[in-house]
Design a protein around this motif. Structure first.
Motif, short mmCIF file in Angstrom:
data_model
loop_
_atom_site.label_atom_id
_atom_site.label_comp_id
_atom_site.label_asym_id
_atom_site.label_seq_id
_atom_site.Cartn_x
_atom_site.Cartn_y
_atom_site.Cartn_z
N ARG A 63 48.18 38.51 31.03
CA ARG A 63 49.16 37.58 30.38
C ARG A 63 48.65 35.94 30.22
NH1 ARG A 63 52.91 37.91 26.74
NH2 ARG A 63 54.39 36.31 26.87
N LEU A 64 47.74 35.56 31.17
CA LEU A 64 47.32 34.24 31.13
C LEU A 64 46.16 34.29 29.90
CD1 LEU A 64 46.93 33.14 34.72
CD2 LEU A 64 48.35 32.33 33.13
N PHE B 137 44.97 30.63 28.39
CA PHE B 137 44.18 30.04 29.52
C PHE B 137 42.96 30.58 29.78
CE2 PHE B 137 48.64 29.48 30.13
CZ PHE B 137 48.87 27.99 30.54
N SER B 138 42.09 29.80 30.40
CA SER B 138 40.93 30.28 30.74
C SER B 138 41.14 30.73 32.22
CB SER B 138 39.68 29.28 30.80
OG SER B 138 38.46 29.66 31.43
N VAL B 139 40.62 32.07 32.81
CA VAL B 139 41.20 32.62 34.06
C VAL B 139 39.70 32.87 34.72
CG1 VAL B 139 42.40 34.45 34.95
CG2 VAL B 139 43.18 33.62 32.92
N VAL B 140 39.88 32.56 35.84
CA VAL B 140 38.75 32.81 36.87
C VAL B 140 39.47 33.55 38.16
CG1 VAL B 140 38.73 30.63 37.78
CG2 VAL B 140 36.98 32.08 38.23
N VAL B 141 38.90 34.99 38.44
CA VAL B 141 39.47 35.66 39.57
C VAL B 141 38.45 35.69 40.68
CG1 VAL B 141 40.31 37.83 40.19
CG2 VAL B 141 40.96 36.99 38.02
N GLY B 142 39.06 35.27 41.70
CA GLY B 142 38.25 35.35 42.92
C GLY B 142 38.57 36.57 43.81
N SER B 143 37.42 37.21 44.17
CA SER B 143 37.39 38.58 45.13
C SER B 143 36.36 38.61 45.87
CB SER B 143 37.42 39.70 44.08
OG SER B 143 37.52 41.10 44.61
N ARG B 144 36.42 39.52 46.92
CA ARG B 144 35.37 39.64 47.87
C ARG B 144 34.36 40.69 47.48
NH1 ARG B 144 39.28 41.27 52.85
NH2 ARG B 144 40.22 42.39 51.02
N ASN B 145 34.70 41.38 46.34
CA ASN B 145 33.74 42.45 45.60
C ASN B 145 33.82 42.31 44.34
OD1 ASN B 145 33.02 43.72 48.24
ND2 ASN B 145 35.15 44.48 48.32
N CYS C 233 49.29 17.26 32.96
CA CYS C 233 48.71 17.30 31.61
C CYS C 233 47.80 18.37 31.43
CB CYS C 233 48.09 16.01 31.26
SG CYS C 233 49.48 14.73 31.13
N ILE C 234 47.83 19.37 32.24
CA ILE C 234 46.56 20.42 32.18
C ILE C 234 47.04 21.07 31.26
CG2 ILE C 234 47.74 21.97 33.96
CD1 ILE C 234 45.01 22.48 34.97
N LEU C 235 48.14 21.38 30.55
CA LEU C 235 48.76 22.35 29.53
C LEU C 235 48.80 21.66 28.34
CD1 LEU C 235 51.57 23.95 31.60
CD2 LEU C 235 49.50 24.85 31.29
N GLU D 187 55.85 24.49 32.93
CA GLU D 187 55.04 24.35 31.70
C GLU D 187 54.14 25.66 31.39
OE1 GLU D 187 54.25 21.93 29.04
OE2 GLU D 187 56.62 21.61 29.36
N MET D 188 53.59 26.05 32.45
CA MET D 188 52.64 27.22 32.25
C MET D 188 53.69 28.31 31.91
SD MET D 188 49.99 29.00 35.00
CE MET D 188 48.90 27.51 35.02
N VAL D 189 55.03 28.65 32.63
CA VAL D 189 56.00 29.80 32.54
C VAL D 189 56.28 29.53 31.13
CG1 VAL D 189 57.91 30.45 32.91
CG2 VAL D 189 56.39 29.62 34.83
N HIS D 190 56.59 28.33 30.50
CA HIS D 190 57.02 28.42 28.95
C HIS D 190 55.75 28.87 28.14
CE1 HIS D 190 60.77 26.91 28.34
NE2 HIS D 190 60.71 25.83 29.52
N ALA D 191 54.59 28.48 28.50
CA ALA D 191 53.61 28.88 27.66
C ALA D 191 53.25 30.32 27.70
CB ALA D 191 52.06 28.16 28.11
#
Length: 427
Positions: free
Chosen positions: A108-109, A114-122, A52-54, A242-246
């Motif tokens: 796109r997200l 959507f609320s997007v958080v990106v993880g990176s080494r830098n 139900c996250i969507l 569901e995420m793909v549809h959104a």
């Protein structure tokens, strides 16, 4: 006249196949387009379950399967503070990776709510490459809260994520990578299977691996809308669908995780449906070209000692192209006639055709387009042929003009009347 008839017939065939035959093909069934909220959800706070996250995606983005507006303009994406912050109640999605694939996916997200958080080494170095509403941080912090995490790194860097095994336990890992041809053959296993072996406590789902970065950022308007999804867990597959549809795409259930080997091999194939029709067209061209060469060039040379080898590049080719076009056009309609006769013989249309006839029916559109291509080439050669002949006549006329005029012959002497034996005319 034959050129116009050939071109018109081939155009009608192509239009027929594109709008009639292709539209009648049975495609894959989409997954469930919408999931209602479970009984544990309330209207005051979002449900924390994956299924139900969507539910709390904004209605504007959920109801619009095909987004009519551009996602994010380049001016807004490159700016630092002009993009509004994402509301706190929106579902959060994590992305591991900071390449072109991850940037287009994050864009796109964000455009899908959507609320997007990106993880990176830098994170400080690549933060300016993402929209301002995307939170760019270290990998450990990026995987702490989201339930669905996209793995946008290469296969050789999967082992670097093993330090996050405890934090990734119980989460859904969506693999979006594709192996190269050199990687795909020796390993004999897909990237998703390798990722699942490294993280046995996680649920691995494959999606978006056949969608280009441009299509992912600009939406399904300029590319394929189908997104193949593979996973061993139906719940995780349903959540990703569901995420793909959104996001405006259409999910296609491709089965368990073992099917990812076939899905990952799709981008490695160059025009898979055109191999047999192209070889067929080339074979017909060689046969008809050889026949026309023997009839128009070789036979006059042997029998009458006439050199007509100048016809090989233009005239013989121009005679061959309509033959190939008509033959391919007949091969477009012949399998339909055979299929109808076979159904009448069997008395039913619910039995499967033989494999050779089934593949023939599936290649009708490609054969029709190749017939149209040969007709267009025939038209171009027909326009070029008079130009070549006129140029030849111009050269002959120029050569004649450059020749000196012939000297005048002396007039015959008039016979003298005094010459013996001379008789005047009329006497």
């Amino acid at each position: 006249m034959s050129v116009c008839v050939c071109v018109c017939v081939c155009v009608c065939v192509c239009v027929y196949h594109i709008f009639i035959i292709h539209s009648s093909d049975v495609g894959h069934l989409d997954l469930f387009p919408h999931l209602g909220c479970c009984e544990q959800c309330s209207n005051k706070h979002p449900c924390a379950s994956v299924s139900c996250i969507l539910t709390y995606i904004p209605s504007a983005t959920r109801t619009s399967g095909k987004m009519d507006k551009p996602l994010i303009s380049r001016r807004l994406m490159d700016s630092d503070g002009s993009l509004a912050e994402t509301p706190s109640g929106t579902p959060k999605v994590g992305i591991l990776g900071s390449g072109d694939f991850a940037r287009s996916l994050a864009t796109r997200l964000v455009g899908s709510g959507f609320s997007v958080v990106v993880g990176s080494r830098n994170p400080k170095r690549i933060a300016g490459l993402f929209p301002s509403s995307v939170h760019v941080t270290f990998q450990e912090q990026a995987v702490s809260s989201p339930e669905i995490i996209f793995v946008a790194v290469f296969r050789e860097h999967y082992s670097s994520l093993c330090a996050l095994s405890d934090q990734l336990a119980g989460k859904i890992l969506v693999d979006v990578s594709n192996p190269t041809e050199n990687e795909h053959l020796p390993h004999r296993e897909s990237n998703d299977e390798f990722l699942a072996s490294l993280f046995p406590a996680c649920t691995v789902v494959e999606a978006f691996n056949v969608i280009s970065a441009w299509t992912r950022q600009a939406g399904p308007r300029d590319g394929n809308q189908q997104v193949p999804i593979c996973s061993d867990q139906p719940e995780a597959k349903l959540s990703v669908s569901e995420m793909v549809h959104a996001m405006g795409f259409k999910p296609v259930d491709m089965g368990p995780l073992a099917s990812t080997r076939e899905v990952e091999a799709m981008p490695l194939r160059l025009l898979p449906g055109w191999k047999v029709p192209t070889l067929l067209a080339l074979g017909l061209f060689v046969c008809f070209y050889g026949y026309n060469f023997i009839r128009d060039v070789l036979h006059p040379y042997v029998q009458e000692n006439k050199n007509k080898f100048y016809k090989l590049p233009v005239s013989v080719v121009n005679t061959t192209l309509p033959c190939v076009a008509y033959m391919l056009l007949s091969l477009v309609y012949l399998p339909g006639v055979l299929a109808a006769a076979l159904q009448l013989q069997r008395g039913t249309k619910y039995r499967r055709f033989p494999d050779w006839l089934d593949h023939w029916l599936q290649h009708r559109k490609q054969i029709g387009l190749l017939s149209f291509f040969c007709a267009v080439l025939h038209a171009l050669y027909s326009f070029c042929l008079p130009l070549r002949r006129s140029h030849r006549y111009d050269l002959v006329n120029l050569a004649i003009k450059q020749m000196p005029p012939p000297a005048c012959a002396p007039a015959p002497a008039c016979p003298s009347l005094s010459t013996p034996g001379t008789q005047l005319p009329g006497r």
